[in-house]
Design a protein around this motif. Sequence first.
Motif, mmCIF file in Angstrom:
data_model
loop_
_atom_site.group_PDB
_atom_site.id
_atom_site.type_symbol
_atom_site.label_atom_id
_atom_site.label_comp_id
_atom_site.label_asym_id
_atom_site.label_seq_id
_atom_site.Cartn_x
_atom_site.Cartn_y
_atom_site.Cartn_z
ATOM 1 N N LEU A 21 2.234 -2.672 -14.757
ATOM 2 C CA LEU A 21 2.884 -3.103 -13.516
ATOM 3 C C LEU A 21 2.092 -2.638 -12.302
ATOM 4 C CD1 LEU A 21 5.220 -4.415 -12.016
ATOM 5 C CD2 LEU A 21 6.520 -2.281 -12.269
ATOM 6 N N LEU A 22 1.569 -1.430 -12.369
ATOM 7 C CA LEU A 22 0.779 -0.887 -11.264
ATOM 8 C C LEU A 22 -0.471 -1.737 -11.033
ATOM 9 C CD1 LEU A 22 0.901 1.539 -9.317
ATOM 10 C CD2 LEU A 22 -0.605 2.765 -10.887
ATOM 11 N N SER A 23 -1.089 -2.206 -12.117
ATOM 12 C CA SER A 23 -2.275 -3.060 -12.005
ATOM 13 C C SER A 23 -1.928 -4.378 -11.330
ATOM 14 C CB SER A 23 -2.865 -3.327 -13.392
ATOM 15 O OG SER A 23 -3.373 -2.148 -13.955
ATOM 16 N N ARG A 24 -0.789 -4.945 -11.718
ATOM 17 C CA ARG A 24 -0.378 -6.218 -11.113
ATOM 18 C C ARG A 24 -0.057 -6.049 -9.633
ATOM 19 N NH1 ARG A 24 4.311 -7.666 -13.473
ATOM 20 N NH2 ARG A 24 4.275 -6.311 -15.310
ATOM 21 N N ILE A 25 0.553 -4.934 -9.277
ATOM 22 C CA ILE A 25 0.864 -4.667 -7.867
ATOM 23 C C ILE A 25 -0.423 -4.474 -7.071
ATOM 24 C CG2 ILE A 25 1.923 -3.015 -6.279
ATOM 25 C CD1 ILE A 25 4.106 -2.544 -8.341
ATOM 26 N N THR A 26 -1.422 -3.845 -7.710
ATOM 27 C CA THR A 26 -2.711 -3.670 -7.050
ATOM 28 C C THR A 26 -3.382 -5.016 -6.783
ATOM 29 O OG1 THR A 26 -3.002 -1.530 -8.151
ATOM 30 C CG2 THR A 26 -4.959 -2.539 -7.195
ATOM 31 N N VAL A 27 -3.322 -5.920 -7.775
ATOM 32 C CA VAL A 27 -3.859 -7.267 -7.583
ATOM 33 C C VAL A 27 -3.097 -7.978 -6.462
ATOM 34 C CG1 VAL A 27 -4.172 -9.535 -8.646
ATOM 35 C CG2 VAL A 27 -4.674 -7.468 -9.954
ATOM 36 N N LEU A 28 -1.793 -7.801 -6.437
ATOM 37 C CA LEU A 28 -0.961 -8.420 -5.401
ATOM 38 C C LEU A 28 -1.313 -7.872 -4.020
ATOM 39 C CD1 LEU A 28 1.324 -10.387 -4.828
ATOM 40 C CD2 LEU A 28 2.958 -8.520 -5.200
ATOM 41 N N TYR A 29 -1.664 -6.591 -3.970
ATOM 42 C CA TYR A 29 -2.093 -5.967 -2.702
ATOM 43 C C TYR A 29 -3.337 -6.683 -2.168
ATOM 44 C CZ TYR A 29 -4.316 -2.477 0.328
ATOM 45 O OH TYR A 29 -4.940 -1.835 1.376
ATOM 46 N N GLY A 30 -4.328 -6.870 -3.047
ATOM 47 C CA GLY A 30 -5.533 -7.592 -2.640
ATOM 48 C C GLY A 30 -5.227 -9.026 -2.241
ATOM 49 N N PHE A 31 -4.337 -9.667 -3.011
ATOM 50 C CA PHE A 31 -3.930 -11.045 -2.711
ATOM 51 C C PHE A 31 -3.301 -11.134 -1.315
ATOM 52 C CE2 PHE A 31 -0.312 -13.902 -2.378
ATOM 53 C CZ PHE A 31 -0.875 -15.141 -2.669
ATOM 54 N N SER A 32 -2.426 -10.183 -0.994
ATOM 55 C CA SER A 32 -1.704 -10.228 0.290
ATOM 56 C C SER A 32 -2.645 -10.096 1.474
ATOM 57 C CB SER A 32 -0.642 -9.116 0.330
ATOM 58 O OG SER A 32 -1.248 -7.834 0.322
ATOM 59 N N SER A 38 0.831 -1.204 0.000
ATOM 60 C CA SER A 38 0.000 0.000 0.000
ATOM 61 C C SER A 38 0.866 1.255 0.000
ATOM 62 C CB SER A 38 -0.940 0.007 1.205
ATOM 63 O OG SER A 38 -0.219 0.072 2.424
ATOM 64 N N PHE A 39 2.019 1.189 0.668
ATOM 65 C CA PHE A 39 2.974 2.308 0.670
ATOM 66 C C PHE A 39 3.506 2.543 -0.751
ATOM 67 C CE2 PHE A 39 7.353 3.901 1.101
ATOM 68 C CZ PHE A 39 7.112 5.069 1.816
ATOM 69 N N VAL A 40 3.839 1.453 -1.440
ATOM 70 C CA VAL A 40 4.323 1.553 -2.823
ATOM 71 C C VAL A 40 3.252 2.153 -3.726
ATOM 72 C CG1 VAL A 40 5.039 0.212 -4.842
ATOM 73 C CG2 VAL A 40 5.949 -0.365 -2.580
ATOM 74 N N LEU A 41 2.002 1.712 -3.544
ATOM 75 C CA LEU A 41 0.910 2.227 -4.367
ATOM 76 C C LEU A 41 0.658 3.715 -4.115
ATOM 77 C CD1 LEU A 41 -1.636 -0.737 -4.145
ATOM 78 C CD2 LEU A 41 -0.263 -0.064 -6.129
ATOM 79 N N LEU A 42 0.835 4.151 -2.863
ATOM 80 C CA LEU A 42 0.642 5.569 -2.544
ATOM 81 C C LEU A 42 1.698 6.440 -3.211
ATOM 82 C CD1 LEU A 42 -0.381 5.721 1.237
ATOM 83 C CD2 LEU A 42 -1.711 6.460 -0.736
ATOM 84 N N ILE A 43 2.922 5.965 -3.173
ATOM 85 C CA ILE A 43 4.008 6.750 -3.778
ATOM 86 C C ILE A 43 3.928 6.702 -5.305
ATOM 87 C CG2 ILE A 43 6.519 6.872 -4.084
ATOM 88 C CD1 ILE A 43 6.825 5.956 -1.217
#
Length: 429
Positions: free
Chosen positions: A312-323, A299-304
Amino acid sequence: MNSLKTNNAPHSSVVVPHFVFGSISFFLLAILIILAGENLFSAYFNNKILAITHIAVLGWATMIVFGSLYQLIPIVFETKLYSEKLAKFTFWITVLSILMLTYSFWIGAYLTLLVYSSVMLFFSVTLFVLNVLLSYKNAALKNIASKFIITAVIWLFLTGLLGLLIALNFRFNFFNEIHLHYLKIHATLGLVGWFLQLIIGVGSTLLPMFLISHKLNYKKLSVSYYLINSGLLMLVFNWFLFQIEILTWISWILIFLGILFFVSFIYDSYKKRIRKKLDIGMQYSMLAITSIGLPIVISFVLLIGFNLEFELLSRITVLYGFSIIFGFITSLILGQTYKTLPFIIWLNKYKDLVGKTKTPLPRELYSAKIATVQYYFYIVFIICIPIGFLSTTNWIVSIGSYALLAVSILYNINVLKIIFHKVKNIQNE
């Protein structure tokens, strides 16, 4: 475990169906992840990911939580559930609406089936909320744990309301912002307002009890409560009304600090525990607590933002939900199933035989070997999926997906073994 025994406990017919449907949904979730294939690498708002997300958070997690909460209300509130008949009626409406909702996302029926299923789901959520609130009204004990639970239930209602409005907006188009803006708020309300706070309320009661920990600092939970809720309220109002970046950061810091106070409380409980050896249920639970750091970092990475490419941002967002859904929520549910469900069934089948004959222990109602194998498959899953997501390596994601399927099958075997346990009446010598 004796502290779980109470005359106020609801009949097992109220609780057990939630675990059955939750277990089936867990299996369906694993199947849908495999069927989704490369869609998992797509934007997080595509049909398949939305279907997977909702069967995960509603069919799997929320249904298990509903059932568990019905059982735990007599313990946390020290009162009976307001209405067992209402709980049973709510169950069937919720089951039908979740199946319809998931299917509507999977096929992209946003203008028809999604609207009808969303109305039904909000109706069932409202019934659940009323049952819990009316139970709380008669509560003999109103401590910080019960405050977390009641607040979580209120956030659940708001989550459901916003979800309904988003579904209606597909058809009537009355929102000012794009759907993704409100979807972000909807997800945050559900994950932070409903799941996180419910887990803190229930976890702060059950984990110290299962670890046999005493002399804990419950002021940490009070601080956690006010930090998380003030941060969440600020975040929601900011996203709806102002969208000021500095307020988002302040909100994130408040929620982060609130989580730290909760983790500190659990860590103290772990250090002061009398029961040193952790069974499989507590291994899962401790895995959940330690994994809470990953969504915070993401979430910190997504905020920055870091000027990341959209893909890549979309995949990180999916990973955020996964985590959150798998690293934290699912780990805890898998663990606490092995702590609560065996006792619920044991209590139902053996309560009249206690003191009259030798009875098995609750942990003997399931296979520890199956649970252990399941745990290792789960470790494979939570390692492979993030690596596969970030590297867009399909075969690694496939390994993780089939590992989750194995977890769901083994979990269902043990759940059925517990539920259909036959009474063993062994006379004392």
